[in-house]
Scaffold this motif. Structure first.
Motif, PDB file in Angstrom:
ATOM      1  N   ASN A 229      -0.605  10.582   1.269  1.00 54.72           N
ATOM      2  CA  ASN A 229      -1.761  11.436   1.580  1.00 54.72           C
ATOM      3  C   ASN A 229      -1.334  12.841   2.020  1.00 54.72           C
TER       4      ASN A 229
ATOM      5  N   LYS B 271      -6.263   1.265   4.624  1.00 53.87           N
ATOM      6  CA  LYS B 271      -7.529   0.646   4.980  1.00 53.87           C
ATOM      7  C   LYS B 271      -7.602  -0.685   4.247  1.00 53.87           C
TER       8      LYS B 271
ATOM      9  N   TYR C 151       0.845  -1.200   0.000  1.00 53.17           N
ATOM     10  CA  TYR C 151       0.000   0.000   0.000  1.00 53.17           C
ATOM     11  C   TYR C 151       0.880   1.250   0.000  1.00 53.17           C
TER      12      TYR C 151
ATOM     13  N   THR D  63       1.102   4.236  -2.934  1.00 57.76           N
ATOM     14  CA  THR D  63       0.774   5.642  -2.670  1.00 57.76           C
ATOM     15  C   THR D  63       2.014   6.541  -2.698  1.00 57.76           C
TER      16      THR D  63
ATOM     17  N   LYS E 228       0.727  13.592   4.515  1.00 55.83           N
ATOM     18  CA  LYS E 228       1.171  13.654   5.901  1.00 55.83           C
ATOM     19  C   LYS E 228       2.638  13.264   6.019  1.00 55.83           C
TER      20      LYS E 228
ATOM     21  N   THR F 202      -2.189   3.799  10.306  1.00 51.44           N
ATOM     22  CA  THR F 202      -3.172   4.840  10.623  1.00 51.44           C
ATOM     23  C   THR F 202      -2.815   6.167   9.955  1.00 51.44           C
ATOM     24  N   THR F 203      -1.564   6.594  10.090  1.00 51.69           N
ATOM     25  CA  THR F 203      -1.132   7.890   9.552  1.00 51.69           C
ATOM     26  C   THR F 203      -1.190   7.920   8.029  1.00 51.69           C
ATOM     27  N   SER F 204      -0.873   6.794   7.397  1.00 54.46           N
ATOM     28  CA  SER F 204      -0.837   6.740   5.935  1.00 54.46           C
ATOM     29  C   SER F 204      -2.221   6.605   5.311  1.00 54.46           C
ATOM     30  N   GLY F 205      -3.237   6.276   6.121  1.00 53.73           N
ATOM     31  CA  GLY F 205      -4.583   6.103   5.587  1.00 53.73           C
ATOM     32  C   GLY F 205      -4.844   4.690   5.088  1.00 53.73           C
TER      33      GLY F 205
END
Length: 117
Positions: A74, A94, A10, A14, A76, A89-92
């Motif tokens: 994303n 899911k 993932y 990204t 961040k 969590t920080t990277s998004g």
């Protein structure tokens, strides 16, 4: 673990980047948390001028002043050593089921978080 590989894929998709230095123990632990199989999917930039395939100028231009440092797709950013659950969590990240941090516990001894300057 399988979920570490899924997270790493993932992050690759990204265009997330981890900036680090070969001499930094927090960077080494970050790599170990992913494990060899998952780590091959991580985009890593060596910031130490004496490091193998150093991209020191890239680190300077991106304002990297401590290691490890993450820049996520994303938008961040996060400096310092992170547990995989925090990276997810920080990277998004899911997926069909929740990231289970307990699967990663005890894999690599903690250095107490933090980072190198």
């Amino acid at each position: 673990t399988d979920q570490a590989v899924e997270l790493a894929k993932y992050l690759q998709s990204t265009k997330a980047v981890m900036y680090g230095a070969f001499w930094c123990p927090h960077c080494q632990r970050q790599k170990e948390l992913f494990g060899k199989e998952a780590w091959k999917y991580i985009t890593y930039v060596e910031c130490s001028p004496k490091g193998y395939k150093s991209q020191y100028a890239t680190c300077l231009s991106n304002g990297i002043d401590g290691y490890p440092s993450w820049k996520f797709g994303n938008g961040k950013s996060q400096g310092g050593e992170m547990e995989l659950i925090d990276i997810a969590t920080t990277s998004g990240f899911k997926k069909k089921f929740a990231f289970d941090g307990s699967l990663e516990e005890g894999q690599v001894p903690s250095l107490g978080g933090g980072g190198c300057k």
